[in-house]
Write a protein that holds these residues in place. Structure first.
Motif, PDB file in Angstrom:
ATOM      1  N   ARG A 121      -0.966  -8.496  -6.662  1.00 23.53           N
ATOM      2  CA  ARG A 121      -2.287  -8.799  -6.109  1.00 23.53           C
ATOM      3  C   ARG A 121      -2.243 -10.113  -5.332  1.00 23.53           C
ATOM      4  O   ARG A 121      -2.786 -10.238  -4.250  1.00 23.53           O
ATOM      5  N   ARG A 122      -1.543 -11.086  -5.925  1.00 21.22           N
ATOM      6  CA  ARG A 122      -1.450 -12.386  -5.249  1.00 21.22           C
ATOM      7  C   ARG A 122      -0.701 -12.262  -3.936  1.00 21.22           C
ATOM      8  O   ARG A 122      -1.068 -12.851  -2.929  1.00 21.22           O
ATOM      9  N   LYS A 169       1.039  -5.571 -16.392  1.00 21.36           N
ATOM     10  CA  LYS A 169      -0.113  -6.363 -15.947  1.00 21.36           C
ATOM     11  C   LYS A 169       0.330  -7.546 -15.092  1.00 21.36           C
ATOM     12  O   LYS A 169      -0.276  -7.854 -14.070  1.00 21.36           O
ATOM     13  N   GLU A 181      -0.432  -9.615  -2.085  1.00 22.69           N
ATOM     14  CA  GLU A 181      -1.300  -8.934  -1.119  1.00 22.69           C
ATOM     15  C   GLU A 181      -2.265  -9.923  -0.498  1.00 22.69           C
ATOM     16  O   GLU A 181      -2.520  -9.904   0.703  1.00 22.69           O
ATOM     17  N   ALA A 182      -2.802 -10.816  -1.341  1.00 25.76           N
ATOM     18  CA  ALA A 182      -3.776 -11.790  -0.851  1.00 25.76           C
ATOM     19  C   ALA A 182      -3.144 -12.695   0.206  1.00 25.76           C
ATOM     20  O   ALA A 182      -3.805 -13.105   1.153  1.00 25.76           O
ATOM     21  N   VAL A 218       1.323  -6.428 -11.725  1.00 30.18           N
ATOM     22  CA  VAL A 218       0.143  -6.102 -10.933  1.00 30.18           C
ATOM     23  C   VAL A 218      -0.493  -7.381 -10.395  1.00 30.18           C
ATOM     24  O   VAL A 218      -0.850  -7.485  -9.230  1.00 30.18           O
ATOM     25  N   GLU A 219      -0.550  -8.410 -11.266  1.00 28.56           N
ATOM     26  CA  GLU A 219      -1.148  -9.680 -10.875  1.00 28.56           C
ATOM     27  C   GLU A 219      -0.344 -10.321  -9.737  1.00 28.56           C
ATOM     28  O   GLU A 219      -0.896 -10.776  -8.741  1.00 28.56           O
ATOM     29  N   GLN A 261       0.823  -1.204   0.000  1.00 30.01           N
ATOM     30  CA  GLN A 261       0.000   0.000   0.000  1.00 30.01           C
ATOM     31  C   GLN A 261       0.856   1.253   0.000  1.00 30.01           C
ATOM     32  O   GLN A 261       0.575   2.214  -0.686  1.00 30.01           O
TER      33      GLN A 261
END
Ligand code: C2E
Ligand code: CA
Ligand code: CA
Length: 613
Positions: free
Chosen positions: A36-37, A29, A39-40, A32-33, A18
């Motif tokens: 995202r993973r 992309k 972060e999850a 970013v993916e 963040q």
């Protein structure tokens, strides 16, 4: 001291990801993916067991700083295994040297516990003792970290282990093709749901869906196309279940998908808190309607139908095995009965609703089986007696019950959404019939088609009308759409738009059953109408001085002031006709001159009236 600090989770420390999102750097992309993973992964539950409070404090604070939100800690190794069973962490940081119960004992307990068995464990040890390490490895320790722990190393190892676990969890729990939960995850979920549901008396239902004739599709188009179809079906199933279908039961419905691919072309749905057979049926119907849109697969339009078996908790069964078994039984009944239908496994449902369901299933197939017919009732000029048109009235030639009148199936069709296809069929058939009469050399007449409000509000009604006209080649001004007063009153802005569009095409609009609704004169004035039909109930009561006569008088006067054609329905006697002639009613329909009859009897009517060949 026992010290479970799961409350730490409440402290929200911004994660690195963040902080990094300052927008200044471009991320591809893929990046970013990956981001995202990663972060999850921060949502993973991490448990730390160490007898030294300072180690715990330091590491927990560091991990929170890294964005991990879900940390459970314990300094008492005796309670560790119980806590593990309670929290089911995604990863354990385990100290080896502890009083009472040591790390190796805990590790052994983890590896021999069916549910904890595969949990990754990182051993924290200051021991340089090779033998201890070997023992830990024998008990399948996942990784080691030397004490004092280097926080950046911890972060990296933890991330890698969690990523590997997430991938593994996904493989174990999800269907590789559709991405839906697999049987294993689904059963686990249903089991939890049912346990909770029986304590709190929450009704649930299981839907077992199978595609009809999937094997043939697969054989004809190939497995690749079959796979694409299954994926598309999965997406439509997801779309069919709305959050509002599922009662908000904290910790249940929001946790994961209510769907599962069982294998092959079979899917399961669990609905929790959808209280009755009725609401389950509504959802099953929505699934049907979503699946009924053609699928586009390798340049082919594919029409797919499905069958659904439903079992209800707790009526049909209280345990998961029996509940799923009953849904499967119901599915096979639905398939045996020809597919494309919904079946309840149910002793609990009363016969009335199973009769309705049978009727619904039969109606669904009526069009395809050519069981629907249109009868046509002539409409005459009140003064000259000339034929002015025909009203199409639907009949269902039911395989067992014979000719079923519309009152016995139109409401069901409206309720189930089938009215859309029934109405579309009626419109197309009536237009084609009228063109056939014209082509046979008869004087053109107008054809009136009844439109239900549900039908008009669903789908793209204007487009349906346009298509019926272009497909049949009938001139738009030969079509009269009969709408009801109640429909004009609902959703007035949308209705007005739609009527204007139809009007612009040249189609005429008639208000059916007039006098039974509550439309105001000023409102009617604002609508593009052509005709009012006086409801039969008023016509049958006309005689000098009666209330009905006054009403019919008023309707006729009003129609005239609005410049509309007025048609009386249900004229059965010569006295009624005379009354209408005296009052200036333009046209009439009724048993006096002509009942609704099948097209085969229309040759004579047309010959007599318009003198065709
Ligand atoms: P409606 O549009 O008011 O149709 C007139 C009904 O009155 C017809 O009943 C007709 O057979 C009946 N009728 C005509 N003349 C006389 C008469 O002199 N005496 C008596 N007692 N009855 C007469 P039907 O065919 O049973 O249709 C009933 C209703 O079903 C229709 O009422 C209409 O609302 C609906 N319906 C019929 N076909 C369709 C359709 O294709 N689509 C939709 N949405 N509704 C339809
Ligand atoms: Ca009508
Ligand atoms: Ca009517």
């Amino acid at each position: 001291m026992p010290d479970s600090k799961s409350a730490r989770a409440a402290k929200s420390v911004p994660s690195r990801g963040q902080q990094r999102a300052d927008g200044s750097t471009f991320r591809s992309k893929d990046e970013v993916e990956v981001g995202r993973r990663m972060e999850a992964l921060k949502a993973s539950k991490i448990m730390m067991v160490d007898d030294e409070p300072t180690t715990i404090e330091v590491l927990a604070t560091f991990l929170e700083g890294e964005g991990y939100e879900n940390i459970v800690t314990s300094t008492d190794s005796r309670e560790a295994v119980d806590l593990l069973r309670k929290h089911l962490p995604d990863c354990v940081l385990l100290d080896l040297m502890m009083p009472n119960v040591d790390g190796l004992q805990i590790l052994r307990a983890i590896r021999s516990d069916a549910t904890l068995q595969h949990t990754p464990v990182i051993i924290l040890t200051s021991s340089t003792d090779a033998e201890t390490k070997l023992k830990a490895l024998q008990h399948e320790a996942t990784d080691f970290l030397g004490k004092p722990v280097d926080p950046s190393e911890l972060a990296l190892r933890l991330r890698n282990i969690l990523a590997a676990k997430a991938y593994q969890d996904h493989l174990i729990n999800y269907d590789g093709l559709t991405g839906l939960p697999n049987r294993r995850l689904f059963l686990d979920r249903v089991d939890r749901i049912l346990r909770r549901a029986s304590v709190e008396s929450i009704p649930c239902s299981v839907l077992h869906l199978g595609l009809d004739r999937f094997k043939q599709i697969n054989d004809a188009l190939g497995h690749r196309a079959g796979d694409i179809l299954l994926k598309a079906v999965a997406r439509r199933l997801e779309r069919s279940i709305r959050p509002s279908d599922l009662l908000a039961i904290p910790g249940l419905n929001e946790a994961g998908s209510p769907l599962c691919r069982l294998g092959g072309d079979e899917f399961l749905v669990i609905l929790c808190g959808s209280p009755s057979a009725d609401s389950t049926r509504t959802i099953a119907r929505r699934i049907f309607s979503n699946l009924s849109q053609p699928f586009r697969i390798s340049d082919e339009e594919l029409i797919v139908t499905a069958s659904i078996g439903i079992s209800l908790f707790p009526e049909d069964a209280e345990d998961i095995e029996a509940l799923l078994g009953h849904a499967a039984t119901a599915l096979s009944h639905a398939k045996q009965a020809g597919g494309n239908q919904i079946a309840f496994y149910s002793r609990a449902l009363n016969t009335e609703s199973s009769k309705r369901l049978l009727m619904e299933n039969q109606l669904r197939k009526a069009i395809g089986r050519e069981e629907l017919l249109l009868y046509y009732q002539p409409k005459f000029d009140t003064y000259s007696g000339d034929l002015r048109g025909a009203e199409a009235l639907m009949r269902w030639n039911h395989p067992e019950q014979g000719l079923v009148p519309p009152v016995d199936f139109i409401p069901l069709a409206e309720e189930t959404g089938l009215i859309e296809s029934l109405g579309e069929w009626a419109l197309a058939t009536a237009c084609h019939q009228n063109v056939a009469w014209q082509n046979a050399g008869f004087e053109p007449i107008s054809i009136s088609v009844n439109v239900s409000s549900k039908q008009m509000r669903r789908g793209n009604f204007v487009q349906t009308v346009r298509f019926a006209l272009s497909d049949s080649g009938m001139a738009a001004d030969h079509l009269i759409l009969e709408v009801t007063e109640s429909m004009l009153i609902e959703d007035q802005a949308k209705t007005l738009d739609m009527l204007n569009e139809l009007k612009a095409m040249g189609v005429k609009i008639s208000v059916d059953d007039f006098g039974t609704g509550y439309s105001s004169l000023s409102y009617l004035k604002s609508l593009p109408l052509d005709e009012l039909k006086v409801d039969r109930s008023f016509v049958s009561g006309v005689s000098e001085g009666s209330d009905d006569s006054a009403i019919v008088n008023a309707i006729i006067a009003m129609s005239q002031s609005l410049g509309l054609i007025v048609v009386a329905e249900g004229v059965e006697t010569a006295a009624q006709l005379r009354f209408l002639q005296n009052r200036g009613c333009d046209q009439y329909q009724g048993f006096l001159r002509g009942r609704p009859v099948p097209p085969s009897e229309w040759g004579d009517i047309l010959k007599r009236s318009t003198g065709g060949d």
